[in-house]
Design an enzyme around this catalytic site. Structure first.
Site: not given
Lengths: 404, 137
Positions: B37, B107
């Protein structure tokens, strides 16, 4: 040295000042419409377009009449694929292309599928080249077109164009190539290469944006495409719309310069590219993506394992412009489909950087880039848990990762 | 896309990069994300077993600048907090502090996951039940 340094010449190129100079009068004094047959303004514009057609044709060894002006390579790709599909509908409805093509080709092919056509997407080998036997086996009596790009935009791999066209022609199938990255960089010869249709654009060869070409063969065989826009029937009825005279003049000049300087320039660029590449390969766990023999002289695509491409670029993108196969900015988080087609795992695809050198790249800039990229890779590896695990001898595949 | 100044600052001067001894019972380790990812975060906390205060925090991150900044910021915020206080850190606090754009919100989510995973590891090591609230993204 002036910063930032531009090493993303596969995305676009700066315009050569000689090109700009050639174009300028056609924005102001020489403003005529090339289709105005009744007065000097029109004649002047038409003359300029004719000269450009000759300059362009010469670079790819075509006849000037075979040059169709468009707005760029995307339009040329669309016109070729959709135009052939419509024009040759009575012959068949099958197109063969490859998974590493540019989106303009792939999405045009998707459109063909929506229209009821059949499309075969050939895989590529780990080096990015297609398998010629697979190509031949994919041809059916319904096949009307083989569409394979000349040089790949992401990894620079150059396909065996001559062999591909021979296979297509053996079965009476037309051959189209998107040569956007190849024209002006390496010798492209529509006769020797057996190309029936070819697309490219001005802004990748130090010419202006917004102007491109579709080469359409007129003899052996005579090829025709159905126009995708209705209008005044310009460009032999294949592409209507008032010609972009300044753009066309610029594209012609850009082709003339490439014709004169390409051989020496390819040599200079490949030397610089190799120097950059070899220096960066001194880093541990760095890999070049794609075939290193059959490729464009100005491109290299390198994966720096255990660092993420976008994070890596951030270390130097104030000073160096490159691009990454990582797609951390996209919502899908999907890395480059081209690199994945080459069999790279997602982790290596996320770790890739594409360097595209160009006419204005200097040795000093390459030295600077080597230093900056090396430092960044080292810095990010110090910060990377994956690098630490690798150094500790932990097999990353043995870890159960929590996927998003 | 341009990064915010705070992201650039954390990227250039990351706080608390490093490794704690994960075999210690007072160290909790969280490893979240996946190489496929494009993001992997490892966040570690060292806890004072008497006061329950986090005395040290370290991270290593494989990812973009925003992922590095999110984990760097998380370690700064963790130090000095009790384990219970640390659980209240919300990913949106990180988004706000770093001015992360929408495409980078994942994030901050990963950083919150890493905090929770590290705390969980610490709890399990010390005979406490696992948190139920750890979301898997």
């Amino acid at each position: 040295m002036n910063l930032p340094i531009y090493l993303d010449n596969n995305a676009t190129t700066p315009m050569d000042p000689r090109v700009l100079e050639a174009m300028l009068p056609y924005f102001t004094n020489k403003f005529g419409n090339a289709a105005s047959r009744s007065h000097a303004f029109g004649w002047e514009a038409e003359d300029a377009v004719d000269t450009a057609r000759e300059q362009i044709a010469k670079l790819i060894n075509a006849d000037p009449k075979e040059i169709i002006f468009t707005s760029g390579a995307t339009e040329s790709d669309n016109l070729a694929i959709k135009g052939i599909f419509e024009m040759y509908a009575s012959k068949g409805n099958h197109i063969i292309t490859a998974v590493t093509e540019h989106k303009a080709v792939l999405d045009a092919c998707k459109h063909i599928e929506h229209l009821g056509g059949q499309v075969t997407y050939l895989p590529v080998k780990n080096d990015g080249l297609i398998d010629l036997e697979q190509l031949e086996n994919a041809i059916t009596p319904q096949t009307i077109l083989v569409a394979i790009m000349y040089g790949n935009n992401e990894v620079g791999v150059v396909q065996p164009i001559k062999e591909i066209s021979q296979i297509a022609h053996k079965h009476g199938v037309l051959f189209f190539t998107d040569a956007t990255q190849a024209v002006g960089k390496i010798p492209v010869d529509v006769i020797a290469d057996g190309i029936d249709l070819l697309a490219f654009t001005g802004h990748k060869i130090y010419g202006p944006k917004g102007v491109g070409v579709l080469y359409v063969r007129r003899k052996n065989p005579r090829v025709k495409v159905t126009a995708q826009m209705d209008g005044g029937g310009h460009e032999r009825g294949m592409r209507s719309g008032t010609l972009n005279v300044p753009g066309i003049v610029g594209l012609g000049k850009a082709c003339e310069i490439c014709m004169n300087e390409m051989a020496a320039e390819a040599e200079r660029l490949s030397q610089m590219r190799n120097r950059l590449e070899n220096a960066l390969l001194q880093l541990e766990e760095a890999y070049v993506n794609g075939n290193r023999e059959h490729r464009l002289p100005h491109t290299t695509n390198i994966s720096f394992k255990y660092v993420e491409g976008e994070g890596l670029m951030m270390g130097f993108n104030k000073n160096i412009a490159v691009s990454s196969g990582s797609a951390c900015t996209s919502a899908s988080l999907e890395p480059s489909y081209v690199l994945k087609a080459l069999g790279l795992g997602d982790d290596l695809a996320h770790s890739s950087i594409r360097f595209g050198l160009g006419r204005f790249t200097t040795d000093d800039q390459i030295d600077f880039a080597i230093e900056a990229v090396t430092q960044s890779v080292n810095k990010l590896r110090e910060m990377s848990p994956l690098w630490e695990m690798y150094k500790d001898g932990i097999d990353l595949d043995s870890i159960e990762w929590a996927h998003h | 896309m341009a990064y915010s100044e705070k992201v650039i600052d954390h990227y250039n001067n990351p706080k608390n990069v490093g490794t704690l001894d994960k075999s210690q019972t007072n160290v909790g380790t969280g490893l979240v994300g996946a190489p496929e990812c494009g993001d992997v975060m490892r966040l570690q906390i060292q806890v004072d077993e008497i006061t329950g205060t986090i005395t040290d925090a370290k991270f290593k991150t494989f990812g973009c600048g925003s992922a590095i900044a999110s984990s760097s910021l998380a370690t700064e915020w963790l130090k000095g907090k009790t384990v219970d206080q640390a659980l209240t850190i919300d990913n949106m606090d990180i988004v706000e502090e770093l001015n992360l754009p929408p495409v980078k919100i994942h994030c901050s989510v990963l950083a919150e996951d890493a905090i929770k995973a590290a705390i969980n590891d610490y709890r399990v090591k010390n005979g406490l039940p696992q948190l139920e609230t750890v979301a898997v993204h």
